[in-house]
Scaffold this motif. Structure first.
Motif, short mmCIF file in Angstrom:
data_model
loop_
_atom_site.label_atom_id
_atom_site.label_comp_id
_atom_site.label_asym_id
_atom_site.label_seq_id
_atom_site.Cartn_x
_atom_site.Cartn_y
_atom_site.Cartn_z
N MET A 1 1.65 -5.71 -7.52
CA MET A 1 0.48 -5.12 -8.16
C MET A 1 0.65 -3.61 -8.18
O MET A 1 0.61 -2.95 -7.17
N ALA A 2 0.83 -3.05 -9.31
CA ALA A 2 1.08 -1.62 -9.43
C ALA A 2 -0.23 -0.86 -9.42
O ALA A 2 -1.31 -1.43 -9.46
N GLU A 3 -0.08 0.43 -9.40
CA GLU A 3 -1.24 1.33 -9.35
C GLU A 3 -2.23 1.02 -10.47
O GLU A 3 -1.87 0.84 -11.62
N GLY A 4 -3.53 0.91 -10.09
CA GLY A 4 -4.58 0.75 -11.08
C GLY A 4 -4.78 -0.67 -11.55
O GLY A 4 -5.63 -0.91 -12.39
N THR A 5 -4.02 -1.65 -11.05
CA THR A 5 -4.20 -3.03 -11.47
C THR A 5 -4.78 -3.84 -10.33
O THR A 5 -4.76 -3.44 -9.18
N TRP A 352 -13.96 15.43 6.21
CA TRP A 352 -12.54 15.72 6.37
C TRP A 352 -11.72 14.44 6.35
O TRP A 352 -10.66 14.36 5.71
N GLN A 353 -12.18 13.43 7.05
CA GLN A 353 -11.43 12.17 7.09
C GLN A 353 -11.41 11.49 5.73
O GLN A 353 -10.40 10.88 5.35
N ALA A 354 -12.50 11.58 4.99
CA ALA A 354 -12.53 10.98 3.65
C ALA A 354 -11.55 11.68 2.72
O ALA A 354 -10.86 11.02 1.92
N TRP A 355 -11.46 13.01 2.81
CA TRP A 355 -10.50 13.74 1.96
C TRP A 355 -9.07 13.26 2.24
O TRP A 355 -8.30 13.01 1.30
N LEU A 356 -8.73 13.16 3.50
CA LEU A 356 -7.37 12.74 3.87
C LEU A 356 -7.10 11.31 3.42
O LEU A 356 -6.03 11.01 2.87
N THR A 357 -8.06 10.43 3.63
CA THR A 357 -7.85 9.03 3.27
C THR A 357 -7.70 8.85 1.77
O THR A 357 -6.89 8.04 1.31
N ALA A 358 -8.44 9.60 0.98
CA ALA A 358 -8.28 9.52 -0.47
C ALA A 358 -6.86 9.91 -0.87
O ALA A 358 -6.24 9.25 -1.72
N ASP A 359 -6.34 10.96 -0.26
CA ASP A 359 -4.97 11.38 -0.57
C ASP A 359 -3.96 10.32 -0.15
O ASP A 359 -3.03 9.99 -0.91
N ASN A 360 -4.12 9.75 1.04
CA ASN A 360 -3.16 8.75 1.51
C ASN A 360 -3.25 7.46 0.71
O ASN A 360 -2.23 6.81 0.45
N LEU A 361 -4.45 7.07 0.32
CA LEU A 361 -4.58 5.86 -0.50
C LEU A 361 -3.88 6.00 -1.84
O LEU A 361 -3.20 5.08 -2.32
N ARG A 366 0.78 4.20 -5.46
CA ARG A 366 1.91 4.37 -6.38
C ARG A 366 2.97 3.30 -6.18
O ARG A 366 3.82 3.08 -7.05
N GLU A 367 2.95 2.65 -5.01
CA GLU A 367 3.99 1.69 -4.65
C GLU A 367 3.53 0.27 -4.93
O GLU A 367 2.34 -0.03 -4.99
N ALA A 368 4.50 -0.64 -5.07
CA ALA A 368 4.19 -2.06 -5.19
C ALA A 368 3.57 -2.54 -3.87
O ALA A 368 3.88 -2.00 -2.80
N PRO A 369 2.69 -3.57 -3.90
CA PRO A 369 1.95 -3.97 -2.71
C PRO A 369 2.80 -4.30 -1.50
O PRO A 369 2.41 -4.02 -0.37
N PRO A 372 8.54 -2.72 -1.28
CA PRO A 372 9.95 -3.13 -1.19
C PRO A 372 10.88 -1.98 -0.82
O PRO A 372 11.97 -2.21 -0.28
N HIS A 373 10.46 -0.76 -1.08
CA HIS A 373 11.29 0.41 -0.74
C HIS A 373 10.80 1.09 0.55
O HIS A 373 11.23 2.21 0.86
N GLY A 374 9.91 0.40 1.28
CA GLY A 374 9.39 0.96 2.50
C GLY A 374 8.06 1.67 2.28
O GLY A 374 7.76 2.13 1.17
N VAL A 375 7.26 1.75 3.34
CA VAL A 375 5.97 2.44 3.26
C VAL A 375 6.22 3.94 3.22
O VAL A 375 6.90 4.49 4.09
N PRO A 376 5.68 4.64 2.22
CA PRO A 376 5.92 6.08 2.14
C PRO A 376 5.22 6.81 3.28
O PRO A 376 4.21 6.34 3.81
N PRO A 377 5.74 7.97 3.70
CA PRO A 377 5.08 8.73 4.76
C PRO A 377 3.72 9.25 4.29
O PRO A 377 3.56 9.64 3.13
N LEU A 378 2.76 9.24 5.18
CA LEU A 378 1.42 9.69 4.87
C LEU A 378 1.08 10.95 5.66
O LEU A 378 1.69 11.23 6.69
N ARG A 379 0.10 11.67 5.18
CA ARG A 379 -0.34 12.88 5.86
C ARG A 379 -1.16 12.53 7.10
O ARG A 379 -2.02 11.66 7.04
#
Length: 428
Positions: A1-5, A352-361, A366-369, A372-379
């Protein structure tokens, strides 16, 4: 499931709780191009949310309750173009990423964010604790306002005024039934207790027409008020409360509530338990985890809060095993190798926590559910151990930042009302 679907009608982001943290997360997601492509479902037991930082002013009719409530459901559905479900969460399956509501409805999302907050509740050890008047949430507030008006006013007319906020104030007016002044007890000498006692004490000078002024007793188990702020702030709060007629019982613990009385005893050895007059009691001595958190199969701290890593993910140690589940706001406690963070339970921390979570989400979206290429690093979240605190004390108001205490009531009171108006305008 790609971004936005999405599939099966599931949301991309399922947000549980729509108070400070939840509504800000919706706002931040809709501000970004990637976030606007995500389908959002919000679940909360309330369709509207009062402005909690000034709830004590709403309770005594000092500000209009109608103008201090955010119409959350309408804001989310109309402006954010998201689905809003009024209901109680009873189950969560972190593997299926599915939530069950008390109605039986099941909701799913690729990402789940738990923002279910806390409850203002006394410890179970207080006999008769069910007699405390709850006032934090909207349903509780309406009942508390009616009970306060019934205690202080001549009856239905006073009740109508405090509930709608349209009652005129009379400075120094000795109105209402003749007889003994009722006594209101506030338990807890932190910010919430000091603010509530201050506004109740202020009723001796300024109150809705027809009301009697109550006697106000503040009971606190510590040696000074505002124990989490600097000593000077505690001294100032004590000075201002006493000047407004509030009786202070420090180093005292409330042990029992009964009709017309409250049982108290000194903290430490020595001293006898006594009964003090009490016609109504409010608990302001601290918050506890919302009861629903104990039913969710998510990591918790020893005290029952949701344990999250610095990225605010629930299953975060030693590395995220379910990277799509987050917890934010009052319900969450950040854990790291150094131990539990001293995260503030303040509205600004939720934002503050909501701002960070929106960015990390949006990074994860952007990745497939299955990543397959690993979980990207988050802030990671940034630890902020302090921030300016506003403390209203009836006619007085303090701003406290570290050891700095600004005692300038006219500006401080105006600024806190300004923040409330900005908060409501931000989302509506």
């Amino acid at each position: 499931m790609a971004e936005g679907t999405h599939d099966d009608g599931a949301a991309n982001v399922l947000i549980l709780g729509a108070s400070f943290a939840g509504i800000e997360l919706v706002h931040q997601l809709r501000r970004s191009a990637r976030g606007r492509g995500l389908k959002i479902t919000v679940v909360d037991r309330q369709a509207e949310h009062p402005y909690i930082p000034l709830v004590q002013e709403r309770l005594v009719g000092r500000i209009d309750p109608a103008n201090s409530v955010l119409p959350t459901r309408r804001c989310v559905e109309q402006r954010a173009a998201a689905r809003y479900v009024v209901g109680d969460v009873v189950e969560l399956d972190p593997d299926r990423k599915e939530v069950v509501l008390a109605s039986g409805e099941r909701l799913r999302g690729r990402f789940i964010v738990v923002a279910l907050g806390s409850v203002l509740a006394p410890p179970a050890g207080i006999e008769g604790a069910e007699r405390f008047v709850d006032y934090k949430f909207e349903g509780e507030f309406a009942s508390a306002a009616e009970r306060l008006a019934a205690l202080l006013g001549p009856g239905g007319e006073a009740t109508r005024r405090v509930s709608s906020g349209d009652g005129p104030y009379r400075e120094g007016e000795a109105s209402g039934p003749v007889g003994e002044r009722p006594t209101i007890v506030v338990a807890g000498g932190g910010i919430s207790g000091v603010e509530l006692a201050g506004d109740l004490g202020r009723l001796a000078r300024v109150r809705p027409a027809g009301w009697r002024a109550p006697k106000v007793t503040l009971i606190h188990s510590g040696p000074r008020l505002l124990p989490h702020l600097c000593e000077r702030a505690g001294r100032k709060a004590e000075q201002h409360l006493r000047a407004q007629g509030v009786e202070l019982r420090l180093n005292t613990r409330l042990t029992r509530l009964a009709p017309g009385t409250a049982g108290v005893r000194p903290v430490g050895p020595g001293g006898d338990a006594v009964d003090v007059p009490c016609d109504m009691a409010f608990w302001s001595g601290g918050v506890r985890p919302a009861p629903v958190l104990a039913r969710l199969p998510l990591p918790r701290t020893a005290a029952g809060w949701l344990a999250v890593g610095p990225t605010l993910q629930c299953f975060a140690t030693p590395k995220p095993t379910r990277p799509d589940i987050f917890a934010i706001g009052d319900a969450a406690r950040v854990q790291s190798a150094a131990g539990e963070w001293p995260t503030m339970q303040r509205a600004i921390e939720c934002l503050w926590q909501a701002w960070l979570t929106a960015d990390n989400l949006t990074r994860l979206a952007r990745e497939a559910p299955e990543y397959p290429h690993g979980v990207p690093p988050l802030r990671p979240h940034t630890l902020r151990e302090d921030f300016p605190h506003g403390v209203s004390i009836g006619d007085k108001s303090l701003v406290v930042y570290g050891r700095l205490v600004v005692d300038f009531a006219a500006v401080n009171i105006w600024f806190r009302r300004f923040l409330m108006r900005q908060y409501i305008r931000r989302y509506s």
